[in-house]
Design an enzyme around this catalytic site. Structure first.
Site, PDB file in Angstrom:
ATOM      1  N   CYS A 225       0.832  -1.216   0.000  1.00 14.06           N
ATOM      2  CA  CYS A 225       0.000   0.000   0.000  1.00 14.06           C
ATOM      3  C   CYS A 225       0.861   1.258   0.000  1.00 14.06           C
ATOM      4  O   CYS A 225       1.807   1.372   0.781  1.00 14.06           O
ATOM      5  CB  CYS A 225      -0.922  -0.010   1.217  1.00 14.06           C
ATOM      6  SG  CYS A 225      -2.056   1.394   1.193  1.00 14.06           S
TER       7      CYS A 225
ATOM      8  N   CYS B 107     -16.617  -8.954   5.525  1.00 13.47           N
ATOM      9  CA  CYS B 107     -15.939  -7.677   5.265  1.00 13.47           C
ATOM     10  C   CYS B 107     -14.676  -7.922   4.453  1.00 13.47           C
ATOM     11  O   CYS B 107     -13.820  -8.706   4.865  1.00 13.47           O
ATOM     12  CB  CYS B 107     -15.523  -7.017   6.573  1.00 13.47           C
ATOM     13  SG  CYS B 107     -16.861  -6.876   7.742  1.00 13.47           S
TER      14      CYS B 107
ATOM     15  N   CYS C  80     -19.552  -5.887   3.377  1.00 12.06           N
ATOM     16  CA  CYS C  80     -18.827  -4.681   3.772  1.00 12.06           C
ATOM     17  C   CYS C  80     -17.509  -4.690   3.017  1.00 12.06           C
ATOM     18  O   CYS C  80     -16.899  -5.757   2.870  1.00 12.06           O
ATOM     19  CB  CYS C  80     -18.565  -4.698   5.273  1.00 12.06           C
ATOM     20  SG  CYS C  80     -17.580  -3.281   5.844  1.00 12.06           S
TER      21      CYS C  80
ATOM     22  N   CYS D 170     -19.487   2.391   8.281  1.00 12.19           N
ATOM     23  CA  CYS D 170     -18.740   1.731   9.345  1.00 12.19           C
ATOM     24  C   CYS D 170     -17.501   2.589   9.556  1.00 12.19           C
ATOM     25  O   CYS D 170     -16.636   2.655   8.678  1.00 12.19           O
ATOM     26  CB  CYS D 170     -18.358   0.309   8.926  1.00 12.19           C
ATOM     27  SG  CYS D 170     -17.239  -0.495  10.089  1.00 12.19           S
TER      28      CYS D 170
HETATM   29  N1  SAM Z   1      -6.581   0.448   3.030  1.00 11.83           N
HETATM   30  C1  SAM Z   1      -7.865   0.801   3.470  1.00 11.83           C
HETATM   31  C2  SAM Z   1      -7.861   2.055   4.290  1.00 11.83           C
HETATM   32  O1  SAM Z   1      -7.097   2.168   5.249  1.00 11.83           O
HETATM   33  O2  SAM Z   1      -8.638   2.938   4.004  1.00 11.83           O
HETATM   34  C3  SAM Z   1      -8.580  -0.306   4.208  1.00 11.83           C
HETATM   35  C4  SAM Z   1      -7.840  -1.312   5.065  1.00 11.83           C
HETATM   36  S1  SAM Z   1      -7.150  -0.682   6.586  1.00 11.83           S
HETATM   37  C5  SAM Z   1      -6.122  -2.005   7.046  1.00 11.83           C
HETATM   38  C6  SAM Z   1      -8.535  -0.656   7.694  1.00 11.83           C
HETATM   39  C7  SAM Z   1      -8.306  -0.215   9.119  1.00 11.83           C
HETATM   40  O3  SAM Z   1      -7.629  -1.230   9.847  1.00 11.83           O
HETATM   41  C8  SAM Z   1      -7.470   1.008   9.385  1.00 11.83           C
HETATM   42  O4  SAM Z   1      -8.182   2.195   9.175  1.00 11.83           O
HETATM   43  C9  SAM Z   1      -7.108   0.845  10.830  1.00 11.83           C
HETATM   44  O5  SAM Z   1      -8.088   1.453  11.659  1.00 11.83           O
HETATM   45  C10 SAM Z   1      -7.146  -0.670  11.036  1.00 11.83           C
HETATM   46  N2  SAM Z   1      -5.795  -1.197  11.317  1.00 11.83           N
HETATM   47  C11 SAM Z   1      -4.803  -1.375  10.426  1.00 11.83           C
HETATM   48  N3  SAM Z   1      -3.680  -1.840  11.027  1.00 11.83           N
HETATM   49  C12 SAM Z   1      -3.974  -1.951  12.351  1.00 11.83           C
HETATM   50  C13 SAM Z   1      -3.229  -2.364  13.489  1.00 11.83           C
HETATM   51  N4  SAM Z   1      -1.960  -2.715  13.407  1.00 11.83           N
HETATM   52  N5  SAM Z   1      -3.861  -2.377  14.689  1.00 11.83           N
HETATM   53  C14 SAM Z   1      -5.150  -1.988  14.784  1.00 11.83           C
HETATM   54  N6  SAM Z   1      -5.897  -1.580  13.734  1.00 11.83           N
HETATM   55  C15 SAM Z   1      -5.318  -1.556  12.536  1.00 11.83           C
HETATM   56 FE1  SF4 Z   2      -2.833   1.272   3.353  1.00 17.65          FE
HETATM   57 FE2  SF4 Z   2      -5.089   1.019   4.741  1.00 17.65          FE
HETATM   58 FE3  SF4 Z   2      -2.745   0.133   5.730  1.00 17.65          FE
HETATM   59 FE4  SF4 Z   2      -3.175   2.749   5.547  1.00 17.65          FE
HETATM   60  S1  SF4 Z   2      -4.325   1.298   6.813  1.00 17.65           S
HETATM   61  S2  SF4 Z   2      -1.315   1.662   4.911  1.00 17.65           S
HETATM   62  S3  SF4 Z   2      -4.393   2.852   3.667  1.00 17.65           S
HETATM   63  S4  SF4 Z   2      -3.807  -0.642   3.954  1.00 17.65           S
END
Ligand code: SAM
Ligand code: SF4
Ligand code: DTB
Length: 327
Positions: free
Chosen positions: A67, A111, A142, A202
């Site tokens: 990403c 999701c 989702c 969400c």
């Molecule tokens: N890439 C997209 C975005 O961020 O818009 C969607 C996937 S992203 C992984 C979705 C959510 O996962 C993030 O907004 C964050 O709140 C949560 N997330 C990601 N990594 C995390 C971590 N290490 N611990 C807790 N929550 C996490």
């Molecule tokens: Fe990419 Fe989503 Fe991870 Fe942010 S939370 S780095 S946008 S996958």
């Protein structure tokens, strides 16, 4: 002993919901004695939900790693040293098979998450097909694909999408400490497009990233001042992944996590508050406190996106021991 500060609005809306919470009111909720806050949250919860029903969602990473965004908590960012390697978007059939399995295991919502800044071209068309096919399996759908424009939101709605996950993650004040490649306003714009397309929202955040209580209050204010409230509010506890900038972050006091859930419940009485990432590091007792504080949704299944989640068997036993029913 001092009386608890007055935190109730004198003029609630016709529905009893409020969209005008001040930071002072939210701070006062956080500062309540723990038992008072939990009593208040449990009372609000019981007025709006069956207190023993927990909505169960299963996650699948449909496009992992690589990403371009630099979210400091995320192992999927190319900016960090975490070991998640970039993969291509999954095939539709593989996603449908995983959805079928999730349904059999008891999930009501599926999701699908993609590590994109925003969806584009043929990949987006394929996600639309996934949404249609997963919905046809009798599951709520989702997706979380990064930023969306108005047209993309409408196409997702037409494909039958029920929920779009897009988190604000933290307060506007702390946000710049964690992410530099996407602004808070970008996130609010995406949420507006999703809402205007008629898709359920969400939206939540992550705690335990080194933010102050004032930041947790400010994040919840951002969420609770959206009208309507997000239907689903994921509260993630940071999963400290090796190789990410937040890997060495101090653990959050577990009672502060429970308080965050309880305040979310009081502010957004009709929303599903999801006990999201981070359950693997929580004891059964801590999770039970979160359910008591008004959490009424979880991610179910052995994997989140790239990190692990409690075993399905363990969750089944926990539900049985607490008399909770999956819905
Ligand atoms: N890439 C997209 C975005 O961020 O818009 C969607 C996937 S992203 C992984 C979705 C959510 O996962 C993030 O907004 C964050 O709140 C949560 N997330 C990601 N990594 C995390 C971590 N290490 N611990 C807790 N929550 C996490
Ligand atoms: Fe990419 Fe989503 Fe991870 Fe942010 S939370 S780095 S946008 S996958
Ligand atoms: C959300 O708020 N939490 C989920 C879901 N929305 C997409 C993701 C949690 C990811 C945890 C880290 C990982 O497994 O990569």
């Amino acid at each position: 002993m001092q009386a608890a500060p007055e935190t109730r609005s004198p003029v609630p809306s016709a529905t009893g919901l409020r969209f005008d919470w001040s930071l002072e009111e939210i701070d006062a909720l956080f500062a309540l004695p723990f038992n008072d806050l939990l009593y208040r949250a449990q009372s609000v919860h019981r007025a709006h939900f069956d207190p023993s029903a927990v909505q169960v969602s299963t996650l699948l990473s449909i496009k992992t790693g690589g990403c371009p965004e630099d979210c400091g908590y995320c192992p999927q960012s190319v900016h960090h040293e975490a070991s998640v390697s970039a993969e291509k978007l999954l095939d539709v059939e593989a996603v449908v098979a995983a959805a079928r399995q999730a349904k059999q295991a008891g999930a009501s919502r599926f999701c699908m998450g993609a590590a994109w800044r925003n969806p584009r071209g043929r990949n987006f068309d394929r996600v639309l097909e996934m949404v249609e096919r997963v919905r046809a399996e009798g599951l709520q759908t989702c997706v979380t694909l990064g930023m969306l424009d108005a047209g993309q939101s409408q196409r997702l709605k037409s494909a039958g999408l029920d929920y779009y996950n897009h988190n604000l993650d933290t307060s506007p004040e702390f946000y710049g400490e964690v992410i530099s490649t996407r602004t808070y306003d970008d996130r609010l714009d995406t949420l507006r497009h999703v809402r205007e397309a008629g898709i359920h929202v969400c939206c939540g955040g992550i705690v335990g990233m080194g933010e102050a209580r004032a930041d947790r209050a400010s994040l919840l204010q951002q969420l609770a001042c959206q009208s309507p409230h997000p239907e689903s509010v994921p509260v993630n506890l940071l999963v400290r992944v090796e190789g990410t900038p937040l890997a060495a972050q101090d653990a959050l006091d577990p009672f502060e996590f429970v308080r965050t859930i309880a305040v979310a419940r009081v502010l957004m009485p009709q929303s599903h508050v999801r006990l999201s990432a981070g359950r693997e590091s929580m004891s059964d007792e801590l999770q039970a406190l979160c359910f008591h504080a008004g959490a009424n949704s979880i991610f179910y299944g052995e994997k989140l996106l790239t990190t692990s989640n409690p075993d399905v068997d363990h969750d089944r036993q926990l539900f049985a021991r607490l008399g909770l029913k999956a819905v």
